[in-house]
Write an enzyme that holds these catalytic residues in place. Structure first.
Site, PDB file in Angstrom:
ATOM      1  NE  ARG A  75      -4.192  -1.796   1.646  1.00 45.93           N
ATOM      2  CZ  ARG A  75      -5.274  -1.985   2.347  1.00 45.93           C
ATOM      3  NH1 ARG A  75      -5.394  -1.426   3.522  1.00 45.93           N
ATOM      4  NH2 ARG A  75      -6.261  -2.718   1.879  1.00 45.93           N
ATOM      5  CE  LYS A  84     -21.496 -16.650   5.895  1.00 47.59           C
ATOM      6  NZ  LYS A  84     -21.688 -15.905   7.122  1.00 47.59           N
ATOM      7  N   GLY A  96     -10.965  -8.554  -1.259  1.00 42.36           N
ATOM      8  CA  GLY A  96     -10.018  -9.155  -0.328  1.00 42.36           C
ATOM      9  C   GLY A  96      -9.427 -10.508  -0.672  1.00 42.36           C
ATOM     10  N   GLY A 120     -13.725  -3.415  -0.021  1.00 41.71           N
ATOM     11  CA  GLY A 120     -15.088  -2.883   0.081  1.00 41.71           C
ATOM     12  C   GLY A 120     -15.352  -1.771  -0.924  1.00 41.71           C
TER      13      GLY A 120
HETATM   14  P1  AMP Z   1     -15.399 -13.952   0.379  1.00 39.44           P
HETATM   15  O1  AMP Z   1     -14.768 -13.111   1.449  1.00 39.44           O
HETATM   16  O2  AMP Z   1     -16.884 -13.936   0.386  1.00 39.44           O
HETATM   17  O3  AMP Z   1     -14.809 -13.679  -0.995  1.00 39.44           O
HETATM   18  O4  AMP Z   1     -15.054 -15.454   0.761  1.00 39.44           O
HETATM   19  C1  AMP Z   1     -13.779 -15.974   0.726  1.00 39.44           C
HETATM   20  C2  AMP Z   1     -13.752 -17.227   1.499  1.00 39.44           C
HETATM   21  O5  AMP Z   1     -14.640 -18.155   0.933  1.00 39.44           O
HETATM   22  C3  AMP Z   1     -12.406 -17.914   1.506  1.00 39.44           C
HETATM   23  O6  AMP Z   1     -11.881 -17.864   2.812  1.00 39.44           O
HETATM   24  C4  AMP Z   1     -12.716 -19.341   1.097  1.00 39.44           C
HETATM   25  O7  AMP Z   1     -12.075 -20.299   1.890  1.00 39.44           O
HETATM   26  C5  AMP Z   1     -14.210 -19.430   1.297  1.00 39.44           C
HETATM   27  N1  AMP Z   1     -14.818 -20.452   0.456  1.00 39.44           N
HETATM   28  C6  AMP Z   1     -14.704 -20.614  -0.864  1.00 39.44           C
HETATM   29  N2  AMP Z   1     -15.358 -21.719  -1.272  1.00 39.44           N
HETATM   30  C7  AMP Z   1     -15.900 -22.285  -0.190  1.00 39.44           C
HETATM   31  C8  AMP Z   1     -16.689 -23.452   0.041  1.00 39.44           C
HETATM   32  N3  AMP Z   1     -17.022 -24.256  -0.972  1.00 39.44           N
HETATM   33  N4  AMP Z   1     -17.061 -23.736   1.296  1.00 39.44           N
HETATM   34  C9  AMP Z   1     -16.712 -22.922   2.298  1.00 39.44           C
HETATM   35  N5  AMP Z   1     -15.969 -21.796   2.154  1.00 39.44           N
HETATM   36  C10 AMP Z   1     -15.580 -21.482   0.926  1.00 39.44           C
END
Ligand code: AMP
Length: 392
Positions: A34, A195, A351, A374
């Site tokens: 950064r 999610k 992220g 974000g």
């Molecule tokens: P996000 O911050 O929403 O982009 O989520 C990233 C996180 O999603 C990472 O830490 C991954 O380990 C998790 N992730 C990706 N695929 C899966 C899955 N099939 N089941 C559980 N966690 C997941």
């Protein structure tokens, strides 16, 4: 937004709001990306006769916190700019103003963590006014904080007629516009991560600009469940099943193709050493959960990635932190890198996808890797962010 490109900063004391919210471990910086990212802006101002007053936050302090003091980053800033850095402990007030006024062209002063004052986060106008007294011009280069209406990122701009966006901010905004405003078609958005609830508004807005959306990672299981599939113990947000069906319908109306995985790698526990096998995504047995994109899914998505002229990648395709479930994300990185080397524009942001890209060595193989999580997501949602509006 006015850029700094043709501005003469001779004799100006330029407040530059940077995002030096760097990771610290045991009071030591573990990644100075950064700080490096602000180099172009700051060197341009210094080379054009200005002095620079750096304002940043680190972490989310609750009042003064020694372990979040900007004094911890003085040496790193000094190394990057190859000059001595003057450190100002007070953020506002007579002492700070006196130090600022005595700056000579070419000098850099780093202020203490601006979030030590709760007024920063509250967007307090009096506090912003005090901050503004330090400089004669204002540059915002803190893309990572541009979605916050904080005193030093947004409110302060009111007090300046000379206000500009820095080079980093300009690059970030241009990269996003290259996808959602003037992206060359076909445009593919890869949306992964854990999610669906955190990505729903983005998926909805992206449907107005892209031709294809690949849904990967944990959120795919909510779609499959909603479509009547068996997902075993895979991550699922049941409240969003109805919503995911609405997304699929709305995509049809808008002629956007949504690609869900055909097969996945399933595990009998959530850890790297769990037993694993390949399964159809809609036929996962109880006691098993999907943790990575499968080989058949990769085969299907390959030509779509290679033929896309513009690619946005947000979120990993699996639990990339576990080596045994990182293959899908790595393969995706390889394919996006291949498309990029053939002339496609690729933007990686948010992220965990940025972490994955760094971890697997793809950073220099993408057209642009965003520095703001974000902020980038909110930009993609089509919002005009407060820090950007303030510069107009
Ligand atoms: P996000 O911050 O929403 O982009 O989520 C990233 C996180 O999603 C990472 O830490 C991954 O380990 C998790 N992730 C990706 N695929 C899966 C899955 N099939 N089941 C559980 N966690 C997941």
């Amino acid at each position: 937004m006015k850029t700094i490109e043709n501005i003469n900063f001779h004799g100006e004391r330029v407040i530059v709001r940077v995002d030096y919210n760097v990771p610290l471990d045991n009071n030591k910086i573990t990644d100075k990306t950064r700080i490096d990212a602000s180099k172009e802006t700051i060197n341009l101002i210094l080379n054009r006769g200005g002095s620079v007053i750096l304002i940043t936050h680190i972490g989310r302090p609750n009042g003064y916190q020694k372990d979040l003091s900007c004094v911890l980053i003085v040496n790193a800033v000094s190394e990057v700019f190859e000059r001595e850095i003057i450190f100002c402990r007070s953020i506002i007030g007579k002492e700070a103003e006196k130090m600022a006024k005595s700056l000579k062209p070419g000098q850099i002063m780093l202020m203490e963590n601006v979030r030590f004052y709760p007024e920063e986060v509250n967007g307090d106008i009096e506090f912003a006014k005090h901050l503004s007294k330090l400089g004669t011009a204002y540059v915002n280069d803190a893309f990572g904080s541009i979605h916050r209406a904080h005193a030093s990122t947004t409110i302060i701009a009111k007090f300046f007629s000379k206000k500009y966006c820095g080079k980093l901010l300009e690059r970030e905004v241009n990269a996003i516009e290259k996808v959602i405003k003037n992206g060359k078609k076909p445009i593919l958005a890869v949306i992964g991560g854990a999610k669906i609830s955190t990505k729903i508004t983005i998926i909805q807005s992206l449907m107005n600009s892209v031709t294809d959306i690949l849904v990967g990672g944990g959120m795919a299981y909510t779609f499959i469940k909603a479509l009547g599939g068996s997902i075993g113990d895979s991550i699922c947000e049941h409240d969003f099943c109805k919503y995911s069906i609405q997304i699929l319908e709305s995509a049809k109306q808008k002629n956007v193709r949504i690609h869900l995985p055909e097969d996945v790698i399933i595990a009998d526990a959530f850890n790297n050493d769990a037993n694993r096998k390949i399964s159809k995504i809609n036929k996962i047995p109880t006691g098993w959960q999907g943790l990575d994109f499968g080989p058949e899914s990769l085969k299907i998505i390959k030509p779509i990635i290679i033929n896309s002229k513009t690619i946005l990648w947000n979120g990993p395709l699996g639990v990339f932190e576990f080596d045994n479930f990182s293959k899908g994300t790595i393969e995706l990185g390889n394919l996006v890198a291949e498309a990029t080397s053939n002339g496609s524009f690729s933007l990686v942001g948010g992220g965990d996808s940025v972490l994955a890209v760094k971890k697997f060595g793809f950073k220099n193989k993408m057209s642009y890797v965003s520095t703001g999580g974000g902020a980038m997501l909110e930009c993609l949602e089509g919002a005009v962010l407060p820090g950007i509006r303030a510069l107009r």
